[in-house]
Design an enzyme around this catalytic site. Structure first.
Site, mmCIF file in Angstrom:
data_model
loop_
_atom_site.group_PDB
_atom_site.id
_atom_site.type_symbol
_atom_site.label_atom_id
_atom_site.label_comp_id
_atom_site.label_asym_id
_atom_site.label_seq_id
_atom_site.Cartn_x
_atom_site.Cartn_y
_atom_site.Cartn_z
ATOM 1 N NE ARG A 44 -14.879 -50.962 -14.431
ATOM 2 C CZ ARG A 44 -15.871 -51.853 -14.495
ATOM 3 N NH1 ARG A 44 -15.761 -52.896 -15.295
ATOM 4 N NH2 ARG A 44 -16.957 -51.703 -13.783
ATOM 5 C CG HIS A 48 -13.332 -53.619 -10.367
ATOM 6 N ND1 HIS A 48 -14.357 -54.189 -11.061
ATOM 7 C CD2 HIS A 48 -13.670 -52.302 -10.239
ATOM 8 C CE1 HIS A 48 -15.271 -53.279 -11.358
ATOM 9 N NE2 HIS A 48 -14.862 -52.120 -10.880
ATOM 10 C CD1 TRP A 187 -18.736 -41.200 -17.135
ATOM 11 C CD2 TRP A 187 -17.317 -42.727 -17.950
ATOM 12 N NE1 TRP A 187 -19.028 -42.415 -16.559
ATOM 13 C CE2 TRP A 187 -18.182 -43.357 -17.029
ATOM 14 C CE3 TRP A 187 -16.332 -43.500 -18.589
ATOM 15 C CZ2 TRP A 187 -18.094 -44.724 -16.728
ATOM 16 C CZ3 TRP A 187 -16.251 -44.851 -18.291
ATOM 17 C CH2 TRP A 187 -17.118 -45.450 -17.369
HETATM 18 FE FE1 DDH Z 1 -15.661 -47.197 -12.814
HETATM 19 N N1 DDH Z 1 -16.974 -48.094 -14.111
HETATM 20 N N2 DDH Z 1 -17.079 -47.148 -11.395
HETATM 21 N N3 DDH Z 1 -14.293 -46.434 -11.522
HETATM 22 N N4 DDH Z 1 -14.225 -47.361 -14.251
HETATM 23 C C1 DDH Z 1 -16.735 -48.441 -15.411
HETATM 24 C C2 DDH Z 1 -15.590 -48.225 -16.121
HETATM 25 C C3 DDH Z 1 -14.422 -47.692 -15.562
HETATM 26 C C4 DDH Z 1 -18.369 -47.576 -11.508
HETATM 27 C C5 DDH Z 1 -18.893 -48.301 -12.579
HETATM 28 C C6 DDH Z 1 -18.254 -48.477 -13.790
HETATM 29 C C7 DDH Z 1 -14.549 -46.043 -10.240
HETATM 30 C C8 DDH Z 1 -15.816 -45.945 -9.660
HETATM 31 C C9 DDH Z 1 -16.966 -46.472 -10.197
HETATM 32 C C10 DDH Z 1 -12.921 -46.947 -14.103
HETATM 33 C C11 DDH Z 1 -12.288 -46.573 -12.924
HETATM 34 C C12 DDH Z 1 -12.937 -46.347 -11.714
HETATM 35 C C13 DDH Z 1 -17.910 -49.069 -15.940
HETATM 36 C C14 DDH Z 1 -18.041 -49.617 -17.350
HETATM 37 C C15 DDH Z 1 -18.845 -49.090 -14.946
HETATM 38 C C16 DDH Z 1 -20.259 -49.637 -15.026
HETATM 39 C C17 DDH Z 1 -17.396 -50.999 -17.451
HETATM 40 C C18 DDH Z 1 -17.464 -51.575 -18.839
HETATM 41 O O1 DDH Z 1 -18.591 -51.728 -19.352
HETATM 42 O O2 DDH Z 1 -16.413 -51.874 -19.417
HETATM 43 C C19 DDH Z 1 -19.138 -47.162 -10.349
HETATM 44 C C20 DDH Z 1 -20.598 -47.476 -10.109
HETATM 45 C C21 DDH Z 1 -18.274 -46.451 -9.553
HETATM 46 C C22 DDH Z 1 -18.613 -45.742 -8.292
HETATM 47 O O3 DDH Z 1 -19.742 -45.973 -7.757
HETATM 48 C C23 DDH Z 1 -17.904 -44.798 -7.761
HETATM 49 C C24 DDH Z 1 -13.317 -45.748 -9.558
HETATM 50 C C25 DDH Z 1 -13.227 -45.329 -8.082
HETATM 51 C C26 DDH Z 1 -12.300 -45.934 -10.467
HETATM 52 C C27 DDH Z 1 -10.825 -45.785 -10.285
HETATM 53 O O4 DDH Z 1 -10.065 -46.170 -11.099
HETATM 54 C C28 DDH Z 1 -10.260 -45.121 -9.088
HETATM 55 C C29 DDH Z 1 -12.265 -46.982 -15.391
HETATM 56 C C30 DDH Z 1 -10.833 -46.541 -15.674
HETATM 57 C C31 DDH Z 1 -13.209 -47.437 -16.307
HETATM 58 C C32 DDH Z 1 -13.031 -47.634 -17.813
HETATM 59 C C33 DDH Z 1 -12.677 -49.055 -18.137
HETATM 60 C C34 DDH Z 1 -12.487 -49.314 -19.602
HETATM 61 O O5 DDH Z 1 -12.396 -50.487 -19.969
HETATM 62 O O6 DDH Z 1 -12.404 -48.373 -20.405
#
Ligand code: DDH
Length: 292
Positions: A44, A48, A187
């Site tokens: 993540r 980001h 998820w």
């Molecule tokens: Fe995500 N994401 N993400 N995400 N994401 C969250 C957690 C993780 C969105 C929202 C959230 C991608 C796209 C999107 C990962 C990877 C990727 C959380 C929860 C939210 C909210 C955070 C928390 O509470 O800790 C949204 C909206 C989108 C979208 O609109 C497409 C993408 C493209 C990626 C990537 O890696 C390519 C991952 C991994 C997590 C889990 C993190 C954790 O600590 O566990």
């Protein structure tokens, strides 16, 4: 301070492989943290730090690692990523010659590969920037919104519908945290293994609104232990997104292939080609592919 940082040191692929290996050690050594792995939160961080890219102004992206600075570190979307940044600080101490942008994206690569995902072609060349290069808040997706918003955000980075869906499959990993995003839960049933289960579950389970005080999210009707964000669920509702999501649900190899390409591009957003030390990205070895 290593002598290597002081003199002119040109790191080789082997030097970056050492950094990869150190990150992989830390990923696995997570104790009671979450589901026993730092892999998801590291991915993540890499996402980001890259996903702030805007192709029109050519600003943002992974080049300058501006999430080190306030206010970007305090942007709502980045809540909790201090865990990942602090972890990577340990690696930076050991390998002071690596830039933060290279370190964070390499951590994303190591996280995906070590959690059983596809190889992610990667190459170094990012440089440490300054606070004034940070991007304004609002460039990362807002989970409460719909298909138009997803397109607005990801088209701005230069991605198409197929790539939006492929990238979203990263939610096979990790979980939402009440005290970070406000959302809650994983998820999939295997949040530390890269699978296409995110897509399978989207279609195979019945998703209903969770009844709670928190932000609007879905839960699976059967076990009530899994979640989907509104932006996840929309991948089954929008005609164009649905076509790709279905294809990935039916074919993990296809998703691995497309995910690898899209992530590799994501991690290079905002980095001028001239900065890369090699024209052909590298494939880093997994820990279990190397002699013990
Ligand atoms: Fe995500 N994401 N993400 N995400 N994401 C969250 C957690 C993780 C969105 C929202 C959230 C991608 C796209 C999107 C990962 C990877 C990727 C959380 C929860 C939210 C909210 C955070 C928390 O509470 O800790 C949204 C909206 C989108 C979208 O609109 C497409 C993408 C493209 C990626 C990537 O890696 C390519 C991952 C991994 C997590 C889990 C993190 C954790 O600590 O566990």
């Amino acid at each position: 301070q290593s002598a290597k940082a002081a003199t002119h040191f040109t790191p080789s692929k082997e030097d970056y492989q050492k950094v990869y290996n150190r990150i992989a050690d830390l990923v696995a050594d997570a104790g009671d943290y979450d589901d026993g792995s730092y892999g998801p939160v590291l991915l993540r961080l890499a996402w980001h730090s890259s996903g702030t890219y805007d192709k029109e102004s050519n600003t943002g992206g992974s080049n300058y690692a501006t999430m080190r600075f306030e206010p970007e570190s305090l942007h709502g979307a980045n809540a909790g990523l201090n865990v990942a940044r602090e972890l990577m600080e340990k690696v930076k101490q050991e390998f002071p010659w690596i830039s933060y942008g290279d370190l964070w994206t390499l951590a994303g690569v190591a996280a995906i590969q070590e959690m059983g995902g596809p190889k992610i072609p990667w190459r170094p060349g990012r440089i440490d920037g300054v606070a004034s290069q940070a991007t304004p808040d609002g460039r990362l997706p807002d989970a409460s919104q719909g298909a138009d918003h997803l397109r607005q955000i990801f088209y701005r980075m230069g991605f198409n519908d197929q790539e939006i869906v492929a990238l979203s499959g990263a939610h096979a990993l990790g979980r939402a945290h009440r005290d970070r995003s406000g959302y809650d839960g994983p998820w999939t049933f295997s949040p530390t293994t890269v699978t296409n289960d995110f897509f399978k579950l989207l279609f195979d389970e019945k998703w209903v609104w969770k009844k709670w005080e928190g932000p609007k999210q879905y839960e699976d009707k059967k076990t009530k232990s899994l979640m989907m964000l509104p932006t996840d669920y929309v991948l089954t509702q929008d005609k164009s997104f649905k076509k790709h999501a279905k294809a990935y649900a039916e074919d993990q190899d296809l998703w691995f292939k497309d995910f690898s390409k899209a992530v590799s591009r994501l991690f290079e957003l905002g980095v001028p080609t001239s900065q890369f030390v090699t024209s052909e990205p590298w494939i880093m070895a997994n820990v279990d592919e190397q002699p013990a």
